[in-house]
Every structure is written in structure tokens, then in C-alpha cells.
Design a protein around this motif. Structure first.
Motif, PDB file in Angstrom:
ATOM      1  N   ALA A  51      31.308  49.036  42.837  1.00  0.00           N
ATOM      2  CA  ALA A  51      32.538  49.200  42.065  1.00  0.00           C
ATOM      3  C   ALA A  51      32.415  48.608  40.665  1.00  0.00           C
ATOM      4  O   ALA A  51      32.892  49.190  39.685  1.00  0.00           O
ATOM      5  CB  ALA A  51      33.711  48.555  42.803  1.00  0.00           C
ATOM      6  N   GLY A  52      31.766  47.427  40.556  1.00  0.00           N
ATOM      7  CA  GLY A  52      31.689  46.750  39.266  1.00  0.00           C
ATOM      8  C   GLY A  52      31.063  47.568  38.156  1.00  0.00           C
ATOM      9  O   GLY A  52      31.674  47.743  37.093  1.00  0.00           O
ATOM     10  N   PRO A  53      29.844  48.103  38.349  1.00  0.00           N
ATOM     11  CA  PRO A  53      29.234  48.904  37.276  1.00  0.00           C
ATOM     12  C   PRO A  53      30.076  50.119  36.891  1.00  0.00           C
ATOM     13  O   PRO A  53      30.163  50.484  35.719  1.00  0.00           O
ATOM     14  CB  PRO A  53      27.890  49.322  37.884  1.00  0.00           C
ATOM     15  CG  PRO A  53      27.594  48.272  38.893  1.00  0.00           C
ATOM     16  CD  PRO A  53      28.916  47.896  39.476  1.00  0.00           C
ATOM     17  N   ALA A  54      30.702  50.754  37.879  1.00  0.00           N
ATOM     18  CA  ALA A  54      31.508  51.945  37.592  1.00  0.00           C
ATOM     19  C   ALA A  54      32.794  51.594  36.835  1.00  0.00           C
ATOM     20  O   ALA A  54      33.364  52.439  36.153  1.00  0.00           O
ATOM     21  CB  ALA A  54      31.857  52.668  38.894  1.00  0.00           C
ATOM     22  N   ALA A  55      33.245  50.339  36.960  1.00  0.00           N
ATOM     23  CA  ALA A  55      34.478  49.928  36.282  1.00  0.00           C
ATOM     24  C   ALA A  55      34.271  49.734  34.794  1.00  0.00           C
ATOM     25  O   ALA A  55      35.252  49.668  34.033  1.00  0.00           O
ATOM     26  CB  ALA A  55      35.012  48.648  36.908  1.00  0.00           C
ATOM     27  N   SER A  56      33.031  49.620  34.349  1.00  0.00           N
ATOM     28  CA  SER A  56      32.705  49.503  32.916  1.00  0.00           C
ATOM     29  C   SER A  56      33.502  48.412  32.215  1.00  0.00           C
ATOM     30  O   SER A  56      34.034  48.612  31.125  1.00  0.00           O
ATOM     31  CB  SER A  56      32.919  50.848  32.210  1.00  0.00           C
ATOM     32  OG  SER A  56      32.078  51.841  32.739  1.00  0.00           O
ATOM     33  N   GLY A  57      33.606  47.251  32.847  1.00  0.00           N
ATOM     34  CA  GLY A  57      34.287  46.133  32.198  1.00  0.00           C
ATOM     35  C   GLY A  57      35.696  45.876  32.675  1.00  0.00           C
ATOM     36  O   GLY A  57      36.316  44.879  32.268  1.00  0.00           O
ATOM     37  N   ALA A  58      36.234  46.735  33.536  1.00  0.00           N
ATOM     38  CA  ALA A  58      37.604  46.526  34.041  1.00  0.00           C
ATOM     39  C   ALA A  58      37.587  45.564  35.219  1.00  0.00           C
ATOM     40  O   ALA A  58      38.212  45.805  36.258  1.00  0.00           O
ATOM     41  CB  ALA A  58      38.219  47.875  34.439  1.00  0.00           C
ATOM     42  N   ASP A  59      36.882  44.455  35.058  1.00  0.00           N
ATOM     43  CA  ASP A  59      36.717  43.498  36.161  1.00  0.00           C
ATOM     44  C   ASP A  59      38.025  42.834  36.554  1.00  0.00           C
ATOM     45  O   ASP A  59      38.199  42.449  37.720  1.00  0.00           O
ATOM     46  CB  ASP A  59      35.687  42.433  35.770  1.00  0.00           C
ATOM     47  CG  ASP A  59      34.297  43.014  35.516  1.00  0.00           C
ATOM     48  OD1 ASP A  59      33.961  44.012  36.181  1.00  0.00           O
ATOM     49  OD2 ASP A  59      33.572  42.492  34.661  1.00  0.00           O
ATOM     50  N   VAL A  60      38.937  42.673  35.589  1.00  0.00           N
ATOM     51  CA  VAL A  60      40.200  42.024  35.904  1.00  0.00           C
ATOM     52  C   VAL A  60      40.959  42.786  36.984  1.00  0.00           C
ATOM     53  O   VAL A  60      41.639  42.199  37.817  1.00  0.00           O
ATOM     54  CB  VAL A  60      41.070  41.865  34.636  1.00  0.00           C
ATOM     55  CG1 VAL A  60      41.466  43.223  34.066  1.00  0.00           C
ATOM     56  CG2 VAL A  60      42.305  41.034  34.925  1.00  0.00           C
ATOM     57  N   VAL A  61      40.816  44.100  36.997  1.00  0.00           N
ATOM     58  CA  VAL A  61      41.485  44.920  38.011  1.00  0.00           C
ATOM     59  C   VAL A  61      40.830  44.707  39.366  1.00  0.00           C
ATOM     60  O   VAL A  61      41.508  44.504  40.391  1.00  0.00           O
ATOM     61  CB  VAL A  61      41.455  46.410  37.624  1.00  0.00           C
ATOM     62  CG1 VAL A  61      42.137  47.253  38.700  1.00  0.00           C
ATOM     63  CG2 VAL A  61      42.132  46.623  36.276  1.00  0.00           C
ATOM     64  N   LEU A  62      39.508  44.746  39.397  1.00  0.00           N
ATOM     65  CA  LEU A  62      38.783  44.576  40.658  1.00  0.00           C
ATOM     66  C   LEU A  62      38.956  43.168  41.226  1.00  0.00           C
ATOM     67  O   LEU A  62      39.109  42.990  42.435  1.00  0.00           O
ATOM     68  CB  LEU A  62      37.297  44.871  40.455  1.00  0.00           C
ATOM     69  CG  LEU A  62      36.954  46.297  39.976  1.00  0.00           C
ATOM     70  CD1 LEU A  62      35.442  46.428  39.808  1.00  0.00           C
ATOM     71  CD2 LEU A  62      37.483  47.340  40.944  1.00  0.00           C
ATOM     72  N   ASP A  63      38.950  42.183  40.334  1.00  0.00           N
ATOM     73  CA  ASP A  63      39.074  40.796  40.799  1.00  0.00           C
ATOM     74  C   ASP A  63      40.445  40.536  41.429  1.00  0.00           C
ATOM     75  O   ASP A  63      40.562  39.701  42.333  1.00  0.00           O
ATOM     76  CB  ASP A  63      38.852  39.828  39.634  1.00  0.00           C
ATOM     77  CG  ASP A  63      37.410  39.841  39.132  1.00  0.00           C
ATOM     78  OD1 ASP A  63      36.534  40.332  39.862  1.00  0.00           O
ATOM     79  OD2 ASP A  63      37.178  39.378  37.998  1.00  0.00           O
ATOM     80  N   LYS A  64      41.459  41.238  40.942  1.00  0.00           N
ATOM     81  CA  LYS A  64      42.817  41.025  41.458  1.00  0.00           C
ATOM     82  C   LYS A  64      43.170  41.958  42.608  1.00  0.00           C
ATOM     83  O   LYS A  64      44.250  41.841  43.198  1.00  0.00           O
ATOM     84  CB  LYS A  64      43.842  41.238  40.329  1.00  0.00           C
ATOM     85  CG  LYS A  64      43.808  40.178  39.242  1.00  0.00           C
ATOM     86  CD  LYS A  64      44.791  40.503  38.133  1.00  0.00           C
ATOM     87  CE  LYS A  64      46.214  40.641  38.665  1.00  0.00           C
ATOM     88  NZ  LYS A  64      47.184  40.914  37.573  1.00  0.00           N
ATOM     89  N   ALA A  65      42.282  42.917  42.909  1.00  0.00           N
ATOM     90  CA  ALA A  65      42.603  43.927  43.931  1.00  0.00           C
ATOM     91  C   ALA A  65      42.918  43.268  45.270  1.00  0.00           C
ATOM     92  O   ALA A  65      42.173  42.410  45.759  1.00  0.00           O
ATOM     93  CB  ALA A  65      41.439  44.905  44.077  1.00  0.00           C
ATOM     94  N   ALA A  66      44.030  43.685  45.872  1.00  0.00           N
ATOM     95  CA  ALA A  66      44.438  43.167  47.190  1.00  0.00           C
ATOM     96  C   ALA A  66      44.056  44.192  48.251  1.00  0.00           C
ATOM     97  O   ALA A  66      44.153  45.402  48.040  1.00  0.00           O
ATOM     98  CB  ALA A  66      45.942  42.920  47.204  1.00  0.00           C
ATOM     99  N   VAL A  67      43.622  43.714  49.397  1.00  0.00           N
ATOM    100  CA  VAL A  67      43.173  44.594  50.481  1.00  0.00           C
ATOM    101  C   VAL A  67      44.137  44.492  51.656  1.00  0.00           C
ATOM    102  O   VAL A  67      44.548  43.393  52.055  1.00  0.00           O
ATOM    103  CB  VAL A  67      41.743  44.220  50.923  1.00  0.00           C
ATOM    104  CG1 VAL A  67      41.265  45.165  52.024  1.00  0.00           C
ATOM    105  CG2 VAL A  67      40.787  44.251  49.735  1.00  0.00           C
ATOM    106  N   PHE A  68      44.486  45.660  52.214  1.00  0.00           N
ATOM    107  CA  PHE A  68      45.415  45.732  53.348  1.00  0.00           C
ATOM    108  C   PHE A  68      44.817  46.609  54.435  1.00  0.00           C
ATOM    109  O   PHE A  68      44.014  47.511  54.151  1.00  0.00           O
ATOM    110  CB  PHE A  68      46.758  46.317  52.900  1.00  0.00           C
ATOM    111  CG  PHE A  68      47.434  45.525  51.805  1.00  0.00           C
ATOM    112  CD1 PHE A  68      48.370  44.554  52.113  1.00  0.00           C
ATOM    113  CD2 PHE A  68      47.139  45.772  50.462  1.00  0.00           C
ATOM    114  CE1 PHE A  68      48.998  43.823  51.109  1.00  0.00           C
ATOM    115  CE2 PHE A  68      47.761  45.050  49.454  1.00  0.00           C
ATOM    116  CZ  PHE A  68      48.695  44.073  49.787  1.00  0.00           C
TER     117      PHE A  68
END
Length: 252
Positions: A51-68
Motif C-alpha cells: 500500500a505504501g509505495p502505491a500511496a505516493s506519499g499519502a502516508d498520513v491516510v494509511l497511518d490513520k486507517a482503522a480496520v474493522f
């Protein structure tokens, strides 16, 4: 310009299959200031190294992602929920465009309510059981003969429309950052050019003088010149009308 805002809809990816698609969805979200990503039972678990490489710098979104584990849990704090789907459903759900959904989400947020948008898995989309939990269906108006959008594309379209619902960016920005030249400068250029042309016999017919003068002024007016461009134009006129060095006028 889209900015990150605490009061925003949740983007809920239901059973996403590929880490790359989650990353691209995160990138699309952050492009338009959205950061509330929620994942429901991602197939390959979470976090996902793809996910990280594909996010191209949008790490703040991935880091905050909640899983259910369940859709019900992912939307438990939400008041207005939309389901993105192209398939017809035998359910009494209103169907609306991303633009109308965005307008309603903004209204809900103004009233202190939390909206959310469900996006189904890449291959099969949302199930009927998923759709029973939502208030409305959000359908992107695409080519009816080829309506296939991937996950990130669907996210970017809906996120864009949401951002547009409150964005103050003007529909057209002027070509010049410093704006157009004041009329005083433009009229000065017109008069300068007319005087030099008249001195060189351009207006040969008195009957046509008025029409030619108006045409020249309309040409300059349509140029939408900045103040700097007007000054440059006047410099060109001066250079073209200045006697050449070494001419007979210079010798005497």
C-alpha cells in the motif's frame, strides 16, 4: 485548493483485495483533503507492504486507517451512508450522482452529522447485504456500454466532487497573476500606436479612419494585456519608429 479538514466523510473500503489499490485510494483521498480511511476485512490483512509505495506519499491516510471486521462496525458512528455501485438493486434506495451526494454530505456535516461512503471489493463490488445498511446509492454517470471503474478511480471521482462542493477556487483564473492593465495604460498604448501610424501615413483615407481606428483599438482590447505587456508593447512601438543608426537623419 483542497485542504485536510477534521469534519469530513469517512471513506470505507469494504473487503479490499490488493494493497496497491488501498494505497492508490489513499492517494486519491489526500489529493482532495480526505484522511478518514476505514478498511473492512482487507483480504491480505493490514498493514499491507504494497500500500505504501502505491500511496505516493499519502502516508498520513494509511497511518490513520482503522480496520474493522464488519461494515456495521465501520459505520457505527455515521449518520448518512452512501454505497457506490453500478449494478441495479431491487431495493427502495434513492440513486444519486457524486455531485448530489457531495452536497448532501456537506449539509450533514453542517448539522453535526457524520457521512460515509462505502466502496466494494475490486472484483465483485458491494453485496446486497452491504447495500441494505446505506441510505442512498451513489452512482457515477459513466459510459453505459463501458461502466467499469477501478477502486481508486471511483474514490477520486467522489472525493473530487466532495471537494468541489465547498472549494472557493474560481472557475477561471486570469492569465496574468498581476491582473489586467488599467484602462489608462491601455488607452495610452492605443493613442501611442495611432499617433505613430498616422505620422507614417497608415490612415490614408479620411472616410475609413474611424473604422480602422476602432479595429485597432478592438484588437488591442482583446489582447487582455497586463501592465507589463502594455509597457513592452509601447517599447516595441518606440523601437520601430526610432530613426535607424547611420541614417541620413543621424548624419546632420
Amino acid at each position: 485548493m483542497a485542504q485536510v479538514c477534521d469534519s469530513q466523510p469517512a471513506i470505507v473500503l469494504v473487503r479490499p483485495q490488493l494493497g496497491e489499490n488501498i494505497g492508490m485510494a489513499a492517494r486519491a483521498m489526500l489529493n482532495f483533503g480526505l484522511t478518514d480511511m476505514r478498511l473492512v476485512s482487507p483480504r491480505d490483512g493490514w498493514p499491507n507492504p504494497s500500500a505504501g509505495p502505491a500511496a505516493s506519499g499519502a502516508d498520513v491516510v494509511l497511518d490513520k486507517a482503522a480496520v474493522f471486521d464488519r461494515v456495521e462496525d465501520a459505520i457505527a458512528d455515521c449518520h448518512l451512508v452512501f454505497a457506490t455501485t453500478m449494478r441495479g438493486r431491487d431495493m427502495p434506495k434513492p440513486v444519486m450522482t457524486p455531485r448530489e451526494a457531495a452536497r448532501r454530505m456537506r449539509s450533514a456535516l453542517t448539522d453535526g452529522q457524520k457521512p460515509a461512503i462505502l466502496f466494494g471489493p475490486e472484483r465483485s463490488g458491494l453485496t446486497n447485504d452491504d447495500v441494505t445498511l446505506v441510505d442512498s446509492v451513489l452512482s457515477v454517470p459513466v459510459n453505459p456500454d463501458f461502466g467499469s471503474l477501478n477502486l481508486a478511480q471511483t474514490v477520486v471521482v467522489t472525493a473530487y466532487e466532495y471537494a468541489q462542493s465547498y472549494d472557493a477556487t474560481p472557475s477561471v483564473r486570469p492569465a496574468h497573476e498581476d491582473g489586467l492593465a488599467p484602462k489608462e495604460d491601455l488607452i495610452g498604448l492605443m493613442q501611442h500606436l495611432e499617433d505613430e501610424l498616422a505620422a507614417r501615413g497608415f490612415f490614408r483615407s479620411e472616410d475609413r479612419y474611424g473604422a480602422q481606428r476602432r479595429m485597432l483599438r478592438n484588437l488591442l482590447q482583446s489582447g487582455s494585456f497586463s501592465a507589463q505587456e502594455v509597457r513592452t508593447f509601447r517599447g516595441i512601438v518606440k523601437a520601430l519608429t526610432r530613426p535607424e543608426r547611420g541614417s541620413e537623419n543621424d548624419r546632420f
